[in-house]
Write an enzyme that holds these catalytic residues in place. Structure first.
Site, short mmCIF file in Angstrom:
data_model
loop_
_atom_site.label_atom_id
_atom_site.label_comp_id
_atom_site.label_asym_id
_atom_site.label_seq_id
_atom_site.Cartn_x
_atom_site.Cartn_y
_atom_site.Cartn_z
CB ALA A 217 -0.93 -0.01 1.21
CG ASN A 218 -0.18 4.62 -1.57
OD1 ASN A 218 -0.92 5.40 -1.01
ND2 ASN A 218 -0.54 3.96 -2.68
NE ARG A 219 5.11 6.97 4.67
CZ ARG A 219 5.28 6.26 5.77
NH1 ARG A 219 4.30 6.16 6.65
NH2 ARG A 219 6.42 5.65 5.99
CB ALA B 194 -1.99 7.22 -3.88
#
Ligand code: C5P
Length: 407
Positions: A214-216, A280
């Protein structure tokens, strides 16, 4: 005074606290801005102000009882909960917040609050210690999670000797917050009759049943855009990856986890006049589909994890041979040479506009509340906005897109 709340109807729930006297002034301020106000008083409120005073200022009858023969026959509490544009609770006492958070429906005020699907704004007012108490903090978090908006409380002098946060926001501050929540007045609904599609949040790409890539991304910017577009009168579909945010009011939300699910949901949601790709999306996913078994450590080092590229949702939609939305907007999160990268991206993806932001760690954009953006058009023109809250970026972007679509 301009009538910034013209044709708006507010159901005003007055709770039982000393700040109830300020709710009377709030009625006056709301009416000055053109709103009509239907007052509802709890039993506690009536210890501080009378239904007659509220009715006199509102210019209509005040409601107090769940089982009121006259009004049950005439309209009933469920209708009362529907026939308005918003519910404002002022003052929202600790007790009233607890009852709202718990879903109680023991009197007219709480029954309306449970039955309503309208946007709700609360103005808490209570003793400093009560506001700081973990129980109130929990209730506040629950209410925020349910999409309830909160204005105040302010720090300052109160009826008791202590000072600190607990004092109800001033009537004009409450009216301002209500305007922000309701969005543009009917005449300025820039996107009335338009369909807007927004992607938001990260995607999660499963490695096995318990792990994922995943990402932030918090989803704040995308969710704010969806809310601003809805406030501007658009019919909005928000396709969101996993986020810890309340659903924006007035938006149809489709929840997804992976990039491939996001693409399918986006295709399903078309046609649209404007598509804003603020998500994102994870660029890669594990080649191996996640099975039902957790990958175990077997002592021979980490398991190899080949990755494959995810579909590019923005490029897929922007390059669609038919049914391409007239306005396709991408985002570019960059850590350096933001504008140059964005120019290259606009050509690569085939979109009409890129909203580029600097997500280097110093900016605190990823997960933060502020954003500094550059708008890059297909012809290369760049517009740079000052550092703004993500809500304000969203409002300006929506106004900008409405202008592009109209022009
Ligand atoms: O290529 P990059 O990830 O920097 O591009 C960012 C833009 O492309 C964003 O608008 C993002 O939502 C979109 N995107 C997408 N699908 C992907 C990757 C990015 O829609 N797989």
């Amino acid at each position: 005074m301009t009538e910034t709340l013209a044709h708006r109807r507010v159901l005003l729930v007055i709770g039982g606290g000393i700040a109830a006297y300020k709710a009377l002034d709030l009625i006056r301020r709301l009416r000055e801005r053109g709103a009509s106000v239907c007052p509802v008083l709890t039993a506690g409120a009536q210890e501080f102000v009378t239904p007659l005073a509220a009715a006199a200022l509102a210019g209509e009858r005040a409601h107090t009882d769940l089982f009121d023969r006259a009004s049950e026959a005439e309209i009933g509490h469920i209708k009362l909960a529907r026939q308005a544009d918003a519910v404002v609770v002022a003052p929202a006492t600790a007790n009233l917040m607890a009852r709202m958070a718990g879903g109680h429906a023991a009197d007219l005020a709480t029954t309306i609050l449970l039955a309503t699907t309208l946007p709700i704004l609360i103005a808490p007012a209570m003793n400093v210690q009560m506001w700081a108490h973990p129980a109130t903090r929990r209730n506040r978090a629950v209410l925020e999670g349910d999409g309830v908006r909160i204005v105040g409380p302010n720090a300052g002098r109160m009826a008791e000797p202590e000072s600190g946060p607990g004092r109800m926001a001033e009537p004009n501050e409450i009216a301002d917050a209500l305007e922000r929540m309701l969005g543009a007045p009917a005449g300025d609904r820039l996107l009335a009759g338009r369909r807007v599609l927004v992607t938001s949040g990260p995607t999660h790409e499963p490695i096995d049943p318990v792990r994922y890539i995943a990402n932030r991304s918090s989803g704040r910017q995308g969710h704010a855009i969806a809310a601003a577009a809805a406030a501007a009168g658009a019919a909005v579909t928000l396709v969101s990856g996993p986020v810890a945010l309340p659903d924006p009011p007035g938006v149809a939300i489709v929840r997804v986890e992976t990039a491939r699910q996001m693409l399918a949901a986006v295709e399903e949601a078309l046609p649209a006049d404007i598509a804003v790709f603020a998500a994102a999306v994870a660029d890669w996913r594990p080649e191996q589909e996640a099975g039902s078994k957790k990958i175990k450590k077997d002592g021979t080092g980490p398991a190899p994890m080949p990755l494959v590229e995810n579909p590019d949702i923005l490029a897929t939609i922007a390059r669609r041979p038919s049914g391409r939305p007239p306005l396709v907007v991408g985002f570019a999160a960059e850590t350096d040479t933001v504008v140059e990268h964005a120019r290259a991206k606009i050509a690569r993806k085939g979109c009409d506009l890129i909203v580029a932001n600097d997500v280097s760690a110093e900016g605190g954009v990823m997960g933060g509340v502020d954003n500094t953006v550059h708008l890059i058009r297909r012809d290369g023109a760049v517009e740079t906005w000052p550092r703004l809250g993500k809500d304000e970026v969203a409002r300006r972007l929506v106004a900008h897109l409405a202008g592009l679509l109209a022009g």
